[in-house]
Write an enzyme that holds these catalytic residues in place. Structure first.
Site, PDB file in Angstrom:
ATOM      1  CD  GLN A  18      -2.927  -1.177   2.262  1.00 43.66           C
ATOM      2  OE1 GLN A  18      -2.681  -1.903   3.219  1.00 43.66           O
ATOM      3  NE2 GLN A  18      -3.996  -0.423   2.226  1.00 43.66           N
ATOM      4  CG  HIS A 110      -0.728  -6.181   5.161  1.00 39.39           C
ATOM      5  ND1 HIS A 110      -0.721  -5.468   6.346  1.00 39.39           N
ATOM      6  CD2 HIS A 110      -1.911  -5.873   4.570  1.00 39.39           C
ATOM      7  CE1 HIS A 110      -1.847  -4.769   6.446  1.00 39.39           C
ATOM      8  NE2 HIS A 110      -2.579  -4.995   5.375  1.00 39.39           N
ATOM      9  CG  ASN A 153      -3.156  -7.486   7.745  1.00 49.22           C
ATOM     10  OD1 ASN A 153      -3.204  -6.840   8.788  1.00 49.22           O
ATOM     11  ND2 ASN A 153      -4.003  -7.277   6.740  1.00 49.22           N
ATOM     12  CD  GLU A 154      -7.773  -6.990   8.191  1.00 49.36           C
ATOM     13  OE1 GLU A 154      -8.150  -7.086   7.003  1.00 49.36           O
ATOM     14  OE2 GLU A 154      -8.075  -6.033   8.913  1.00 49.36           O
TER      15      GLU A 154
HETATM   16  C1  BGC Z   1      -6.192  -3.940   6.057  1.00 51.35           C
HETATM   17  C2  BGC Z   1      -5.561  -2.735   5.451  1.00 51.35           C
HETATM   18  C3  BGC Z   1      -6.630  -1.834   4.855  1.00 51.35           C
HETATM   19  C4  BGC Z   1      -7.520  -1.379   5.982  1.00 51.35           C
HETATM   20  C5  BGC Z   1      -8.589  -0.372   5.596  1.00 51.35           C
HETATM   21  C6  BGC Z   1      -7.505  -3.707   6.702  1.00 51.35           C
HETATM   22  O1  BGC Z   1      -8.362  -4.603   6.065  1.00 51.35           O
HETATM   23  O2  BGC Z   1      -5.314  -4.670   6.852  1.00 51.35           O
HETATM   24  O3  BGC Z   1      -4.622  -3.164   4.516  1.00 51.35           O
HETATM   25  O4  BGC Z   1      -6.113  -0.789   4.135  1.00 51.35           O
HETATM   26  O5  BGC Z   1      -8.143  -2.481   6.571  1.00 51.35           O
HETATM   27  O6  BGC Z   1      -9.520  -0.904   4.715  1.00 51.35           O
END
Ligand code: BGC
Length: 442
Positions: A18, A110, A153-154
Site C-alpha cells: 500500500q 499482508h 495480516n487478517e
Molecule cells: C487492512 C488494510 C486496509 C484497511 C482499511 C484492513 O483490512 O489490513 O490493509 O487498508 O483495513 O480498509
C-alpha cells in the site's frame, strides 16, 4: 480522563504493497492490471525509498511504535531465490526505527503473495505451507531487536481474497465481473470466507509460530479483522454461526500465541437472516461503512473472550475520511471505548492507528485513512492535525477532554458529506447472483 497502562505502545501501521510502490512481482500488482475499474498502485507513496522520513514524522510527533511489513514478493522473487539486497533493505528499516526509539512491529505477510506462489495455486496449493515456512525462516535472520511479529495480516480477509482470486481465474466467472467501482450507496455485505481456506491459513500460522519465537525471541501473533458483529433480538443464533466462520475460527487459531492483533473499523448488526448492510447515511465513511467508533471496544472484548485471554495489541483502527477533524473525533471516541475495556480487565498492550499515510486502498486511492497526506506526484508528506493530536495522547498516555478532542468532536459534517459524495469506492464484482467485494477492508 481515560488512562492507559505503563509501557503502552502508541503508533501507526502500514503495509508494504500500500505504500512502497512498484511491487511488480506480486499477485496484487497483476490483478490491478486485469480487473476493470481498479486503480493501479504504481509508485504508491514511494515509501520504499522514503521510509526514514515516514518514521521520523511518526517519532517526531511523539509516537513510539510503527507497524510495517516485509514484502515476500521482493524477498523471494523466484521460488527459493532469496534477495539479500531486499533483506538488507528491511533490516535498514528495522534499524531506522530502533535508532529513532520507535518499537518496530513487523508483519510478515499482508495480503500480497509473490506471483509464482499464486501460480502454484496460492494458499490452497500443495506446497503453500512449506513455501511460507521457508520464506519466514529466511526473514527471521533479520528480525533481531524486533519485539513484536505478526505472521499474517487478517487471515479472515485473506481467505476471502483467496476465494475471489480463484473466481477471477475462472474465465466463466471472470466474464461476470462488473466494474469494481461503486460510487453510490453503501458497501455491500462481504460474503463468508471459505473455512477450508481459513483452516489452511491457521495451519500456515502454526507452522511458523515457534520458528519465529525460537529464532528471534519476539512475541508472535497474527491479526484478525474484527467486524464487531452485534445481534438484534432474534439474531443470536445467526450471530454465533457468522462469528465462527468470519472471526472465531481465526481467533481459535490464535490460541497459544503471545498476543493477538485486533483490527477494527466499524460494527454490523446481525438479524435472524444475516448481516444487515449499513444504512445509507451522510455519516458513513468513505468506504461505505457505518461511523462506529464504539466498534473497537466491542472488538477487543470479543477477541479477549474468544481467545481465552490472550494479550491484545490493537494493530489497526481508523477511519476513511476526507475530514481530519472527523478522524480525531472518531479516534478519541474509539480510545475511550478501548480504555473502558482495559478498565474492565482486558489486557491491551498498545494502539496502532491505521494508517500513518494516505495510501493505496487495495484498488482505490479515494478513501484516505492517513495521519499524513501524501502528494501523489512529488511524494511530499504533509502531516495532518490528527498526527500531532495522537502524539499528544501518546505523550500523556491518557485521553483527556482537552481542546483538540472537544473541537474535533464538534466536527465539520459538511466535510463528511462532501467526502461521501466524492467517493464510495470499494472494489466490487458480481459472481453468480452474489455481489462481492474484492477488497475494501473490514
Ligand atoms: C487492512 C488494510 C486496509 C484497511 C482499511 C484492513 O483490512 O489490513 O490493509 O487498508 O483495513 O480498509
Amino acid at each position: 480522563m481515560t488512562t492507559f497502562p505503563d509501557g503502552f505502545l502508541w503508533g501507526a501501521a502500514t503495509a508494504p504493497h500500500q505504500i512502497e510502490g512498484n511491487n511488480v512481482n506480486s499477485d496484487f500488482w497483476l490483478a490491478e492490471g486485469r480487473v476493470p475499474g481498479m486503480e493501479r498502485s504504481g509508485d504508491a507513496c514511494d515509501s520504499y525509498h522514503r521510509y526514514a522520513e515516514d518514521m521520523r514524522l511518526l517519532a517526531g510527533a511523539g509516537l513510539n511504535a510503527y507497524r510495517f511489513g516485509i514484502e515476500w514478493a521482493r524477498v523471494e522473487p523466484e521460488p527459493g531465490m532469496v534477495s539479500r539486497a531486499e533483506l538488507a533493505h528491511y533490516r535498514r528499516m528495522i534499524d531506522t526505527a530502533l535508532e529513532l526509539g520507535v518499537t518496530p512491529v513487523v508483519t510478515l505477510h499482508h495480503f500480497t503473495n509473490p506471483r509464482w506462489f499464486a501460480d502454484e495455486g496460492g494458499w490452497m496449493g500443495e506446497r503453500a505451507v512449506d513455501r511460507f515456512r521457508a520464506y519466514v525462516e529466511v526473514v527471521t535472520g533479520i528480525l533481531d531487536g524486533v519485539p513484536w511479529v505478526c505472521t499474517m495480516n487478517e487471515p479472515n480477509m485473506l481467505a476471502l481474497m483467496t476465494m475471489m482470486a480463484r473466481f477471477a481465474a475462472d474465465p466463466e466467472l471472470a466474464a461476470q465481473w462488473q466494474s469494481p467501482t461503486v460510487d453510490e450507496g453503501v458497501r455491500p455485505v462481504l460474503p463468508d470466507p471459505d473455512p477450508r481456506i481459513g483452516r489452511r491459513l491457521v495451519e500456515a500460522h502454526h507452522a511458523v509460530r515457534d520458528l519465529v519465537r525460537e529464532r528471534t525471541g519476539a512475541a508472535v501473533g497474527w491479526t484478525v479483522a474484527s467486524q464487531a458483529l452485534v445481534a438484534r433480538p432474534g439474531g443470536e443464533e445467526k450471530l454465533k454461526e457468522l462469528q465462527y466462520v468470519r472471526e472465531d475460527l481465526y481467533l481459535e487459531g490464535a490460541k497459544g500465541d503471545d498476543f493477538v492483533g485486533v483490527q477494527s473499523y466499524s460494527s454490523q448488526w446481525v438479524n435472524e437472516t444475516g448481516i444487515e448492510p449499513a444504512a445509507p447515511s451522510p455519516d458513513n465513511t468513505l468506504v461505505g461503512t457505518a461511523y462506529r467508533p464504539d466498534a473497537l471496544g466491542i472488538a477487543v472484548r470479543h477477541t479477549w473472550e474468544a481467545t481465552g485471554g490472550i494479550p491484545v495489541l490493537v494493530t489497526e483502527n481508523g477511519i476513511a475520511t476526507g475530514d481530519d477533524g472527523r478522524r480525531v473525533a472518531y479516534t478519541g471516541e474509539a480510545l475511550r471505548h478501548l480504555g473502558a475495556a482495559i478498565a474492565d480487565g482486558v489486557d491491551v498492550r498498545g494502539y496502532l492507528h491505521w494508517s500513518l499515510l494516505d495510501n493505496y486502498e487495495w484498488g482505490h486511492w479515494g478513501p484516505t485513512f492517513g495521519l499524513i497526506a501524501v502528494d501523489r506526484e512529488t511524494f511530499a508528506r504533509t502531516p495532518k492535525p490528527s498526527l500531532a493530536w495522537l502524539g499528544e495522547v501518546a505523550g500523556r498516555n491518557a485521553l483527556g477532554s482537552g481542546p483538540a478532542s472537544v473541537q474535533a468532536a464538534g466536527g465539520d459534517h459538511q466535510g463528511v458529506a462532501d467526502g461521501v459524495a466524492q467517493s464510495h469506492r470499494v472494489a466490487v464484482g458480481r459472481v453468480g447472483a452474489e455481489r462481492v467485494v474484492l477488497h475494501g477492508g473490514p
